[in-house]
Design a protein around this motif. Structure first.
Motif, PDB file in Angstrom:
ATOM      1  N   MET A 381       0.255  -1.199   0.213  1.00 11.25           N
ATOM      2  CA  MET A 381      -0.152  -0.167  -0.671  1.00 11.25           C
ATOM      3  C   MET A 381       0.787   1.011   0.113  1.00 11.25           C
ATOM      4  N   TYR A 385       0.945   3.576  -2.866  1.00  9.78           N
ATOM      5  CA  TYR A 385      -0.466   4.538  -2.199  1.00  9.78           C
ATOM      6  C   TYR A 385      -1.110   5.787  -2.843  1.00  9.78           C
ATOM      7  N   LEU A 388      -3.491   3.773  -5.569  1.00  5.60           N
ATOM      8  CA  LEU A 388      -4.829   3.318  -4.168  1.00  5.60           C
ATOM      9  C   LEU A 388      -5.230   4.345  -3.807  1.00  5.60           C
ATOM     10  N   ASN A 389      -5.064   5.474  -3.644  1.00  6.24           N
ATOM     11  CA  ASN A 389      -6.161   6.798  -3.324  1.00  6.24           C
ATOM     12  C   ASN A 389      -7.000   7.090  -3.713  1.00  6.24           C
ATOM     13  N   MET A 401     -10.319  -0.059   4.347  1.00  6.28           N
ATOM     14  CA  MET A 401      -9.023  -0.281   4.726  1.00  6.28           C
ATOM     15  C   MET A 401      -8.669   0.156   5.699  1.00  6.28           C
ATOM     16  N   SER A 404      -5.553   1.436   8.312  1.00  5.86           N
ATOM     17  CA  SER A 404      -3.893   1.290   6.791  1.00  5.86           C
ATOM     18  C   SER A 404      -3.804   2.298   6.617  1.00  5.86           C
ATOM     19  N   LEU A 405      -4.455   2.389   5.223  1.00  6.19           N
ATOM     20  CA  LEU A 405      -4.246   3.187   4.539  1.00  6.19           C
ATOM     21  C   LEU A 405      -3.753   4.554   5.243  1.00  6.19           C
ATOM     22  N   ALA A 408      -0.430   4.145   5.823  1.00  3.46           N
ATOM     23  CA  ALA A 408       0.244   3.650   4.446  1.00  3.46           C
ATOM     24  C   ALA A 408       0.643   6.066   3.809  1.00  3.46           C
TER      25      ALA A 408
END
Length: 488
Positions: A381, A385, A388-389, A401, A404-405, A408
Motif C-alpha cells: 500500500m 499509495y 490506490l488513493n 482499509m 492501514s491506508l 500508508a
C-alpha cells in the motif's frame, strides 16, 4: 599531487614468489586491481557516450578493444591464481605450476610439444579464413575444429588412398590437404585455463555462467547460499544460455585472449558484455575459493537441507536476495517457522521485495503469519499509495482499509522505503511488544497521525508525547510509563 614517484616510494612490499600461496595471492590481488580499474573506466566511457563526447567510430573501436584486452587479463589472472591456490598442497613446485600455466610444458611433463591432442592422442586442427589466421565459425558461433576420424575402437579411419580422414562436430569430412592449422596450447587459452580448474570451481563457474543473465551480472557478483541450493538440487538451474552457447562463446572469444594485445595487427570480434560477465563470475569463484567471507563459510548439513519444505524453492526462485544461511537453518530446525513458510507461499502472499536479508529473517522468526501478511500488505500500500488513493472512490472500500491506508499515507508522505518500514515494525514488536495490526498497534499510529506536522521536510510532534525528526529517530514518551526510542 600524489604521483608515480610517491607511488614508487610507497611500494615497499617484497613477496616470496617461490611460495605457491603467496604467488596465488599476488596474482589474485593484481587481477582485482585490473578489474577495479576496468569498472571505473567502463563507467567513464558510458558517461562520455551519454554526454555525446565520444562519437568517433575509430575511437570507440580502440577503447572497446582496450577494455576487452584488460578484461581478458582479468580472466586470465583470476584463473591462474585459482589454479595455483588449488594446487598449493601438491607435489609440484611453484615454478613447475607456472610452466604449466604458461604452456611451456604439457601437464604430464613428458613433452615440449604444445599441440593440443584429443583423447585418442590425435592432434586437433581448426579451420581458418583466407588470411590463414582468423578461425572459421559454425553457425552456432563455435570454432570449426577438425578431429581425426576414428572407429568405435579408436582406430584411425583412412580413405581409399590410405590417408587419414578428418571430421568436424557436424560430421563434415576433411582430408590431409584441408584439415586446417594445428591447435596449440597457449598460456592465454581461455578454455584450457578453465579446464585446469578443480571440478568444484569449474562447476560453480559454469553454473553461474549458464544461470545468471548477462544484464544482471553486477547484481550477482558473489557466491551465496543460492549456489549451494543449486549444488544440492533443491533449487533447479534455470538456464539463460545453453551449455552449447557458453562453449561457443568461449571458442569465439578465445581469440580475444590470445590476440588481445594486437588489435591493430589482427581483426577479431569482441563482446564486452560477455567478457565482463565472464570476468565477474570468474572473480566470484576465485574470491569464494581463495578468500571466503564470513557469510560464505557455509555449515548447512545435508540433514538440514533435507528438512527444507518444497516452498523454499519458490522463495529462492522469486526472492533469492532474501535467502541467507541463517534463514535456511531456521526453517530446517524450527517446525513452526517451517509451517509458516509453507502456509505463506501456499496462500500466495506478496512479499516486499526491497527488504534486507536480516529484516526478512527477523520478520519470519518473530512475526506470526497474520503479522507477516499485514506487513507485506502495508508495504504494498505504501509503494502504490498514490494509485490506490486515486482509484479507490468507494467510501466503503476505504473504510475497510481503515487506518492501514492512513498509515500508508503517512509513510508514503515521508518517503520511507519498505525496507525501513519493515525494520521499524520489527522494532515496534521487539521494543513495545505490540502485535502488528492489532488495536494497540493502531492506537500508536493514531498518535502519530494526529500529531504529525510537516515543516520543511521535518516531521515532529509538538505535544511532546511523540516526536519524529528529520534524522529518522522516533521517541515514544509516556507509553506504559516508559521511554522508548525507535529508529528507521
Amino acid at each position: 599531487m600524489f604521483g608515480p614517484k610517491e607511488l614508487d616510494k610507497a611500494n615497499t612490499y617484497n613477496p616470496n614468489l617461490q611460495n605457491i600461496s603467496e604467488s596465488a595471492e599476488r596474482t589474485y590481488g593484481e587481477a582485482n586491481s585490473f578489474f577495479e580499474k576496468e569498472e571505473i573506466y567502463m563507467q567513464y566511457i558510458e558517461r562520455q557516450i551519454l554526454l555525446g563526447k565520444l562519437t568517433d567510430e575509430k575511437d570507440i573501436y580502440d577503447k572497446s578493444h582496450a577494455i576487452a584486452s584488460d578484461l581478458a587479463k582479468c580472466c586470465e589472472m583470476y584463473l591462474k591464481a585459482l589454479y595455483l591456490y588449488e594446487n598449493k598442497n601438491g607435489t609440484l613446485s611453484c615454478e613447475d605450476l607456472w610452466k604449466i600455466l604458461e604452456a611451456k610444458i604439457k601437464e604430464d611433463k613428458t613433452k615440449e610439444d604444445a599441440r593440443v591432442k584429443d583423447k585418442n592422442g590425435n592432434i586437433i586442427y581448426y579451420q581458418t579464413k583466407e588470411d590463414n589466421k582468423t578461425p572459421k565459425l559454425h553457425p552456432d558461433g563455435s570454432v570449426v575444429y577438425v578431429y581425426a576420424k576414428v572407429d568405435s575402437l579408436g582406430n584411425p579411419v583412412l580413405d581409399s588412398n590410405g590417408k587419414q580422414v578428418y571430421v568436424d562436430k557436424f560430421g563434415f569430412e576433411y582430408n590431409e590437404n584441408n584439415k586446417g592449422s594445428a591447435v596449440k596450447t597457449n598460456g592465454h587459452a581461455l578454455d584450457r585455463l578453465i579446464e585446469l580448474l578443480k571440478p568444484e570451481s569449474k562447476l560453480l563457474l559454469e553454473t553461474r555462467m549458464l544461470s545468471i543473465p548477462m544484464e544482471s551480472t553486477e547484481k550477482n557478483n558473489s557466491i551465496s547460499i543460492i549456489d549451494k541450493l543449486q549444488q544440492v538440487g533443491i533449487l533447479s538451474l534455470e538456464e539463460h544460455i545453453s551449455q552449447e552457447q557458453f562453449l561457443g562463446w568461449l571458442d569465439q572469444h578465445k581469440k580475444t585472449f590470445e590476440e588481445s594485445r594486437f588489435s591493430g595487427q589482427n581483426q577479431y570480434t569482441v563482446n564486452i558484455e560477455f567478457l565482463y560477465h565472464l570476468a565477474t563470475q570468474i572473480k566470484a569463484v576465485a574470491q569464494y575459493i581463495m578468500s571466503p567471507k564470513k557469510n560464505q563459510k557455509f555449515t548447512v548439513t545435508e540433514e538440514e537441507f533435507n528438512k527444507l519444505p518444497a516452498e523454499i524453492q519458490q522463495l529462492a526462485s522469486f526472492h533469492s536476495h532474501l535467502i541467507s544461511e541463517d534463514l535456511i537453518k531456521l526453517v530446517a530446525n524450527n517446525e513452526e517457522v517451517n509451517k509458516k513458510i509453507q502456509s505463506f507461499f501456499n496462500k500466495k502472499y506478496i512479499l516486499p521485495t526491497d527488504i534486507s536479508q536480516q529484516d526478512f529473517y527477523k520478520m519470519i522468526e518473530m512475526m506470526s503469519e497474520k503479522e507477516i501478511s499485514y506487513t507485506s500488505g502495508l508495504c504494498y500500500m505504501i509503494k502504490n499509495y498514490k494509485q490506490l488513493n486515486s482509484t479507490i472512490i468507494d467510501d466503503e472500500t476505504k473504510q475497510k482499509m481503515g487506518l492501514s491506508l492512513d498509515i500508508a499515507a503517512m509513510f508514503n508522505a515521508m518517503q520511507i522505503s519498505s525496507s525501513k518500514v519493515v525494520g521499524f515494525l520489527i522494532q515496534v514488536k521487539e521494543t513495545l511488544g505490540l502485535e502488528i495490526g492489532s488495536k494497540d498497534f493502531y492506537k500508536l499510529f493514531r498518535v502519530l497521525r494526529n500529531n504529525l506536522v510537516h515543516r520543511n521536510y521535518k516531521y515532529d510532534f509538538p505535544n511532546k508525547e511523540v516526536e519524529i525528526t528529520y534524522d529518522n529517530t522516533i521517541n515514544f514518551e509516556n507509553i506504559n510509563n516508559n521511554n522508548y526510542k525507535l529508529k528507521f
